[in-house]
Design a protein around this motif. Structure first.
Motif, PDB file in Angstrom:
ATOM      1  N   LEU A 161      93.265  90.546  50.483  1.00  0.00           N
ATOM      2  CA  LEU A 161      94.175  89.644  51.176  1.00  0.00           C
ATOM      3  C   LEU A 161      94.311  88.338  50.413  1.00  0.00           C
ATOM      4  O   LEU A 161      93.338  87.803  49.882  1.00  0.00           O
ATOM      5  N   ASN A 162      95.526  87.829  50.398  1.00  0.00           N
ATOM      6  CA  ASN A 162      95.791  86.553  49.738  1.00  0.00           C
ATOM      7  C   ASN A 162      95.559  85.429  50.744  1.00  0.00           C
ATOM      8  O   ASN A 162      96.472  85.006  51.447  1.00  0.00           O
ATOM      9  N   VAL A 163      94.325  84.972  50.839  1.00  0.00           N
ATOM     10  CA  VAL A 163      93.966  83.936  51.812  1.00  0.00           C
ATOM     11  C   VAL A 163      93.366  82.744  51.086  1.00  0.00           C
ATOM     12  O   VAL A 163      92.928  82.846  49.941  1.00  0.00           O
ATOM     13  N   GLY A 164      93.352  81.612  51.772  1.00  0.00           N
ATOM     14  CA  GLY A 164      92.857  80.387  51.152  1.00  0.00           C
ATOM     15  C   GLY A 164      91.351  80.305  51.070  1.00  0.00           C
ATOM     16  O   GLY A 164      90.805  79.554  50.268  1.00  0.00           O
ATOM     17  N   SER A 165      90.663  81.073  51.889  1.00  0.00           N
ATOM     18  CA  SER A 165      89.204  81.043  51.906  1.00  0.00           C
ATOM     19  C   SER A 165      88.654  81.512  50.567  1.00  0.00           C
ATOM     20  O   SER A 165      89.187  82.424  49.943  1.00  0.00           O
ATOM     21  N   ASP A 166      87.568  80.881  50.115  1.00  0.00           N
ATOM     22  CA  ASP A 166      86.982  81.281  48.837  1.00  0.00           C
ATOM     23  C   ASP A 166      86.033  82.469  48.988  1.00  0.00           C
ATOM     24  O   ASP A 166      85.452  82.935  48.001  1.00  0.00           O
ATOM     25  N   TYR A 167      85.861  82.952  50.207  1.00  0.00           N
ATOM     26  CA  TYR A 167      85.119  84.194  50.417  1.00  0.00           C
ATOM     27  C   TYR A 167      85.749  84.936  51.593  1.00  0.00           C
ATOM     28  O   TYR A 167      86.343  84.336  52.481  1.00  0.00           O
ATOM     29  N   PHE A 168      85.661  86.238  51.554  1.00  0.00           N
ATOM     30  CA  PHE A 168      86.278  87.057  52.595  1.00  0.00           C
ATOM     31  C   PHE A 168      85.535  88.391  52.621  1.00  0.00           C
ATOM     32  O   PHE A 168      85.613  89.172  51.680  1.00  0.00           O
ATOM     33  N   PHE A 169      84.776  88.610  53.688  1.00  0.00           N
ATOM     34  CA  PHE A 169      83.981  89.826  53.804  1.00  0.00           C
ATOM     35  C   PHE A 169      84.476  90.688  54.963  1.00  0.00           C
ATOM     36  O   PHE A 169      84.883  90.166  56.001  1.00  0.00           O
ATOM     37  N   GLU A 170      84.422  91.977  54.748  1.00  0.00           N
ATOM     38  CA  GLU A 170      84.688  92.917  55.839  1.00  0.00           C
ATOM     39  C   GLU A 170      83.350  93.489  56.279  1.00  0.00           C
ATOM     40  O   GLU A 170      82.528  93.883  55.439  1.00  0.00           O
ATOM     41  N   LYS A 171      83.135  93.528  57.584  1.00  0.00           N
ATOM     42  CA  LYS A 171      81.901  94.083  58.141  1.00  0.00           C
ATOM     43  C   LYS A 171      82.253  95.266  59.027  1.00  0.00           C
ATOM     44  O   LYS A 171      83.168  95.191  59.841  1.00  0.00           O
ATOM     45  N   LEU A 172      81.528  96.344  58.865  1.00  0.00           N
ATOM     46  CA  LEU A 172      81.725  97.527  59.674  1.00  0.00           C
ATOM     47  C   LEU A 172      80.568  97.650  60.650  1.00  0.00           C
ATOM     48  O   LEU A 172      79.411  97.800  60.234  1.00  0.00           O
ATOM     49  N   TYR A 173      80.884  97.562  61.931  1.00  0.00           N
ATOM     50  CA  TYR A 173      79.879  97.639  62.992  1.00  0.00           C
ATOM     51  C   TYR A 173      79.950  98.988  63.708  1.00  0.00           C
ATOM     52  O   TYR A 173      81.030  99.528  63.940  1.00  0.00           O
ATOM     53  N   LEU A 174      78.787  99.503  64.069  1.00  0.00           N
ATOM     54  CA  LEU A 174      78.709 100.687  64.898  1.00  0.00           C
ATOM     55  C   LEU A 174      78.083 100.290  66.235  1.00  0.00           C
ATOM     56  O   LEU A 174      76.950  99.782  66.273  1.00  0.00           O
ATOM     57  N   LEU A 175      78.823 100.512  67.308  1.00  0.00           N
ATOM     58  CA  LEU A 175      78.340 100.226  68.658  1.00  0.00           C
ATOM     59  C   LEU A 175      78.032 101.542  69.346  1.00  0.00           C
ATOM     60  O   LEU A 175      78.849 102.486  69.333  1.00  0.00           O
TER      61      LEU A 175
END
Length: 243
Positions: free
Chosen positions: A226-240
């Protein structure tokens, strides 16, 4: 497929509530589809889901799988082809029609009597049912309970002020022994206003923790997606899972 489990990173941004009052209207979402502003769509399917598919399905057959805010997610076809029954909800009729067209599936449509102005689209094979309506209206359609929920781009798309209502709907749709797989994002919310919105671990815990065990399966760097302004961008996958 690798189902290696990792410990959850609970570090949160100090300004995690900066998006608290951010609102995207349903019309804006519909307009995004009309204007092809659908960067959230993954034409090749979600790779973290593919990687952890065995963990999610546990080798079971004939499952009912729910896709909140489904768009035209190709994973719906994946699950249907594996013999599962898929139900989705999406506000954009265009998105639903594009799904059936792109997957070369014939379908029928009819109004939902319980929800004025809403429709339901059904694949000719009968194992894909997509509701075109506001997700908060869906329970009135008596869609039943689900064995699995694949929440990719839904919890991070609903307005932050609606997350409590959203969690209530999701929990009301779950059968005993459920598995709920959820993808969320972590970034600097002062540099990008969303959507997808920033979701802190503490909020997942607060909204789902009383009824669910919460495990972070994986955390990956998604900055290039993604083209975002944040200098970090993480995706987290959760299992409930059920407590």
């Amino acid at each position: 497929m690798d189902d290696t489990k990792t410990s959850v990173d609970t570090k949160e941004h100090p300004d995690s509530e900066v998006q608290k009052y951010r609102v995207i209207t349903l019309k804006e979402w519909q307009d995004n589809w009309v204007n092809h502003k659908i960067g959230f769509h993954q034409a090749e399917g979600h790779q973290l889901l593919r990687k952890h598919l065995d963990t999610f399905l546990k080798g079971e057959s004939g499952l009912r799988v729910f896709f909140p805010l489904c768009g035209k997610a190709v994973e719906m076809k994946w699950f249907a082809d594996l013999g599962h029954s898929v139900v989705g909800v999406e506000i954009s009729e265009l998105g639903i029609r594009e799904f059936f067209m792109e997957q070369n599936l014939t379908y029928s449509e009819e109004p939902i009597t319980e929800i004025p102005g809403a429709k339901v689209f059904k694949s000719s094979s009968g194992n894909i049912l997509l509701y075109c309506c506001n997700i908060f209206d869906l329970p009135r359609a008596n869609v039943g309970k689900f064995d699995r929920i694949w929440d990719r781009g839904a919890f991070v798309a609903v307005n932050p002020s609606d997350r409590g209502r959203y969690a209530g709907v999701m929990l009301s749709l779950l059968r005993k022994g459920f598995l709920y797989l959820m993808s969320v994002f972590s970034y600097d919310p002062t540099k990008y206003e969303g959507p997808p919105f920033y979701v802190p671990h503490s909020e997942i815990q607060a909204l789902f923790g009383t009824k669910c065990n919460i495990l972070c399966l994986e955390k990956v760097d998604a900055l290039e997606k993604l083209n975002v302004g944040s200098d970090y961008f993480f995706e987290k996958l959760y299992l409930l899972t059920e407590k």
